[in-house]
Design a protein around this motif. Structure first.
Motif, mmCIF file in Angstrom:
data_model
loop_
_atom_site.group_PDB
_atom_site.id
_atom_site.type_symbol
_atom_site.label_atom_id
_atom_site.label_comp_id
_atom_site.label_asym_id
_atom_site.label_seq_id
_atom_site.Cartn_x
_atom_site.Cartn_y
_atom_site.Cartn_z
ATOM 1 N N ILE A 86 4.597 -15.526 7.659
ATOM 2 C CA ILE A 86 4.843 -15.629 6.584
ATOM 3 C C ILE A 86 4.112 -17.076 5.840
ATOM 4 N N THR A 87 3.052 -16.647 5.015
ATOM 5 C CA THR A 87 2.264 -17.443 4.353
ATOM 6 C C THR A 87 1.882 -17.069 3.179
ATOM 7 N N VAL A 88 2.072 -17.641 2.023
ATOM 8 C CA VAL A 88 1.441 -17.073 0.866
ATOM 9 C C VAL A 88 0.089 -16.647 0.971
ATOM 10 N N GLY A 89 -0.458 -15.555 0.254
ATOM 11 C CA GLY A 89 -1.812 -15.143 0.416
ATOM 12 C C GLY A 89 -2.096 -14.248 1.688
ATOM 13 N N ASN A 90 -1.229 -14.264 2.593
ATOM 14 C CA ASN A 90 -1.293 -13.093 3.448
ATOM 15 C C ASN A 90 -1.445 -11.673 3.328
ATOM 16 N N LYS A 91 -2.158 -11.132 3.605
ATOM 17 C CA LYS A 91 -2.165 -9.570 2.885
ATOM 18 C C LYS A 91 -2.773 -8.843 3.868
ATOM 19 N N TRP A 92 -2.289 -7.329 3.928
ATOM 20 C CA TRP A 92 -2.547 -6.270 4.784
ATOM 21 C C TRP A 92 -2.733 -4.946 4.013
ATOM 22 N N ILE A 93 -3.617 -4.428 4.223
ATOM 23 C CA ILE A 93 -4.257 -3.123 3.749
ATOM 24 C C ILE A 93 -4.228 -2.048 4.757
ATOM 25 N N TYR A 94 -3.589 -1.005 4.207
ATOM 26 C CA TYR A 94 -3.137 0.169 5.171
ATOM 27 C C TYR A 94 -3.914 1.472 4.520
ATOM 28 N N ASP A 95 -4.371 2.275 5.725
ATOM 29 C CA ASP A 95 -4.519 3.508 5.184
ATOM 30 C C ASP A 95 -3.295 4.736 5.304
ATOM 31 N N THR A 96 -2.983 5.260 4.370
ATOM 32 C CA THR A 96 -1.611 6.058 4.384
ATOM 33 C C THR A 96 -2.136 7.652 4.258
ATOM 34 N N SER A 97 -1.094 8.186 4.914
ATOM 35 C CA SER A 97 -1.052 9.707 4.693
ATOM 36 C C SER A 97 0.464 10.418 4.785
ATOM 37 N N THR A 98 0.523 11.182 4.054
ATOM 38 C CA THR A 98 1.915 11.893 4.215
ATOM 39 C C THR A 98 1.663 13.424 3.999
ATOM 40 N N THR A 99 2.232 14.148 4.754
ATOM 41 C CA THR A 99 2.220 15.506 4.988
ATOM 42 C C THR A 99 3.311 16.165 4.777
ATOM 43 N N SER A 100 3.588 17.036 3.515
ATOM 44 C CA SER A 100 4.826 17.289 3.475
ATOM 45 C C SER A 100 4.994 19.125 3.605
ATOM 46 N N MET A 101 5.946 19.622 2.834
ATOM 47 C CA MET A 101 5.897 21.152 2.847
ATOM 48 C C MET A 101 4.917 21.893 1.894
ATOM 49 N N TYR A 102 4.647 20.980 0.884
ATOM 50 C CA TYR A 102 3.765 21.364 -0.065
ATOM 51 C C TYR A 102 2.622 20.865 0.082
ATOM 52 N N GLU A 103 2.098 19.530 0.305
ATOM 53 C CA GLU A 103 0.639 19.122 0.227
ATOM 54 C C GLU A 103 0.503 18.057 1.178
ATOM 55 N N THR A 104 -0.659 17.446 1.372
ATOM 56 C CA THR A 104 -1.221 16.467 2.065
ATOM 57 C C THR A 104 -1.661 15.318 1.268
ATOM 58 N N VAL A 105 -0.983 14.150 1.180
ATOM 59 C CA VAL A 105 -1.392 12.826 0.312
ATOM 60 C C VAL A 105 -1.961 11.834 0.889
ATOM 61 N N THR A 106 -3.439 11.246 0.806
ATOM 62 C CA THR A 106 -3.870 10.218 1.211
ATOM 63 C C THR A 106 -3.868 8.972 0.393
ATOM 64 N N GLY A 107 -3.947 8.079 0.796
ATOM 65 C CA GLY A 107 -4.307 6.683 -0.131
ATOM 66 C C GLY A 107 -4.289 5.385 0.598
ATOM 67 N N SER A 108 -3.868 4.483 -0.092
ATOM 68 C CA SER A 108 -4.216 3.015 0.506
ATOM 69 C C SER A 108 -2.827 2.276 0.069
ATOM 70 N N LEU A 109 -2.174 1.300 0.837
ATOM 71 C CA LEU A 109 -1.222 0.470 0.532
ATOM 72 C C LEU A 109 -1.376 -1.089 0.862
ATOM 73 N N THR A 110 -1.214 -1.734 -0.159
ATOM 74 C CA THR A 110 -1.559 -3.384 0.084
ATOM 75 C C THR A 110 -0.194 -4.064 0.160
ATOM 76 N N ARG A 111 0.022 -4.887 1.061
ATOM 77 C CA ARG A 111 1.197 -5.787 1.048
ATOM 78 C C ARG A 111 0.542 -7.095 0.891
ATOM 79 N N LEU A 112 1.183 -8.130 -0.035
ATOM 80 C CA LEU A 112 0.967 -9.365 -0.206
ATOM 81 C C LEU A 112 2.035 -10.350 -0.287
ATOM 82 N N VAL A 113 1.864 -11.193 0.510
ATOM 83 C CA VAL A 113 3.087 -12.469 0.361
ATOM 84 C C VAL A 113 2.694 -13.257 -0.741
ATOM 85 N N THR A 114 3.796 -13.155 -1.679
ATOM 86 C CA THR A 114 3.459 -13.667 -3.040
ATOM 87 C C THR A 114 4.340 -15.144 -3.172
#
Length: 456
Positions: free
Chosen positions: A242-270
């Motif tokens: 827990i420090t302001v400015g700490n940041k994590w960037i993730y590669d994301t993937s979701t596979t459903s009955m209809y499609e596969t979604v890829t992307g990125s997620l950034t979490r930032l302690v503000t």
């Protein structure tokens, strides 16, 4: 007649001078004057002693009645001399000349038991002269102990905890030092600090990544050892730094009955709250679907509970933007999720944490809002250490399995079940998440893998 009186007067004066040489409270003394020996003199300072009440005072330990001086060194036979404690000063005559003389001082009780010790080294003795050894600070000989037990959560013994007993009440009068003693708990959480003199001690427990109750305690050793000085430990440093400015960037993937979604997620302690044990995390998500790109931003306010996990107390807004080659559309989502456990801190293997909450969402697309309400119950179980490899590297992680049941109340009743795992790494944070959800209209598998991070 006059000649006889002068002789008598001279003898009387000489006797007075000789008497004065052996009297008084100073440290001065005369050597034997034979050209092969000298004299060592010293002052004795006693430690401070504090009773249960009142300010520290300089005094001798109760029962000490005699100070014993012993001088030794190369080429000489040790010489010993005793003097009363009350004198506060001591002198040894007839010490053979030489270097590297060592003066040992003992404080004895009436039975000859040693209560205090002191020492002066590298004394040089010169023929016919007095060598001043200065003020010798007597150190109490430890004869007592403090013992107790440290437990994790009040039950299981916690190994590797350092217990420190520190006392300024046996700080030495001339040197103003602080005496410190310590011991480390064994596999059962037990400890014993031995060799303690009488005095008042500040007792503290310490182990990296743990906090303890009490944080410290003051104890007094009078004439007996102390037992039952116990502490309760809890994980203190969470896996989510827990420090302001700490940041994590993730590669994301979701596979459903209809499609596969890829992307990125950034979490930032503000923001880190100073009023409560909590902080805020901004989450920015970007995903590529079969129809275009979706972006969203939200703020989660999180509260730390007992060093064990985080309670989400969110009142956030997500703005979704959908775009493809032909058009762009936007809708917003506001949500409230009080009291929901979202991260687990440093817990022992096998620990189970349950959570429950009610989630309310209002989704607006255009000018028409839709309100959704659901209750969520969860269970997190600490599985234990497990190595994991993600794009950011290979880590020794702690795996936490979880299950959730989401019961939708409106507008369309239904139940969705979720199960999966988190992998946390100390001082790094969440490095991987994998979950599968099954509901009335869809089932999907989602993963988040740490790609990069900045942790201060």
């Amino acid at each position: 007649m006059k000649t006889r009186l002068l002789i008598i007067a001279s003898l009387v004066l000489a006797g007075c001078l000789l008497s004065l040489a052996g009297c008084g409270g100073g440290t001065a003394s005369f050597s034997s004057g034979n050209g092969t020996t000298g004299t060592i003199t010293l002052n004795v300072a006693w430690p401070k002693s504090t009773a249960a009440k009142g300010a520290p005072v300089v005094e001798k330990m109760a029962g000490a009645v005699t100070v014993r001086l012993t001088v030794s060194g190369p080429g000489m036979t040790p010489i010993t001399k005793d003097f009363p404690v009350e004198d506060g000063q001591g002198t040894i005559d007839g010490v053979p000349v030489g270097t590297e003389r060592v003066l040992k001082i003992l404080g004895l009780d009436s039975a000859g038991a040693v209560l205090y010790v002191g020492e002066v080294t590298n004394i040089t003795v010169v023929a016919g002269q007095t060598s001043d050894a200065g003020t010798v600070v007597m150190e109490p000989v430890g004869v007592y102990s403090i013992s107790g037990k440290v437990t994790l959560g009040g039950s299981t013994g916690l190994e590797g905890v350092t217990i420190t007993a520190e006392s300024s009440t046996i700080a030495y009068a001339a040197a103003a030092l602080t005496a410190s003693y310590s011991a480390t708990t064994d596999a059962n959480g037990d400890y014993t600090i031995s060799g303690l003199p009488s005095g008042t001690y500040l007792l503290t427990a310490s182990k990296t990544d743990y906090t303890f109750t009490p944080s410290s305690t003051t104890v007094i050793i009078d004439t007996t050892s102390l037992t039952g000085q116990n502490f309760t430990g809890a994980p203190g440093t969470p896996y989510f730094p827990i420090t302001v400015g700490n940041k994590w960037i993730y590669d994301t993937s979701t596979t459903s009955m209809y499609e596969t979604v890829t992307g990125s997620l950034t979490r930032l302690v503000t923001q880190v709250s100073t009023a409560v044990s909590g902080f805020s995390v901004q989450q920015d998500r970007s995903e590529t679907t079969s129809t275009g790109t979706t972006t969203s931003t939200s703020i989660d306010d999180l509260l730390l509970i007992n060093g064990n996990g985080y309670l989400q107390n969110s009142n956030g807004t997500k703005i979704y933007t959908y775009s493809n080659s032909s058009s762009t559309s936007t809708f917003s989502e506001t949500f409230t999720t009080p009291g929901y456990i979202v991260f687990i801190g440093q817990l022992a293997t096998g620990t189970i944490v349950n959570g429950s909450t009610t989630r309310t969402e209002t989704i607006t697309s255009g000018s028409t809002p839709s309100v959704y309400s659901a209750t969520i119950s969860s269970q997190h179980t600490v599985v234990g250490p497990e190595p994991v490899t993600v794009p950011a590297g290979s880590f020794n992680a702690i795996r936490v399995s979880f299950t959730e049941t989401i019961t939708m109340a409106s507008p369309s009743p239904g139940v969705t079940t979720v199960s999966g795992d988190y992998w946390y790494v100390p001082y790094v944070g969440l490095v991987k998440m994998s979950q599968t959800s099954t509901g009335p209209y869809d089932s999907r598998t989602t993963t988040e893998s740490l790609a990069s991070y900045i942790v201060q």
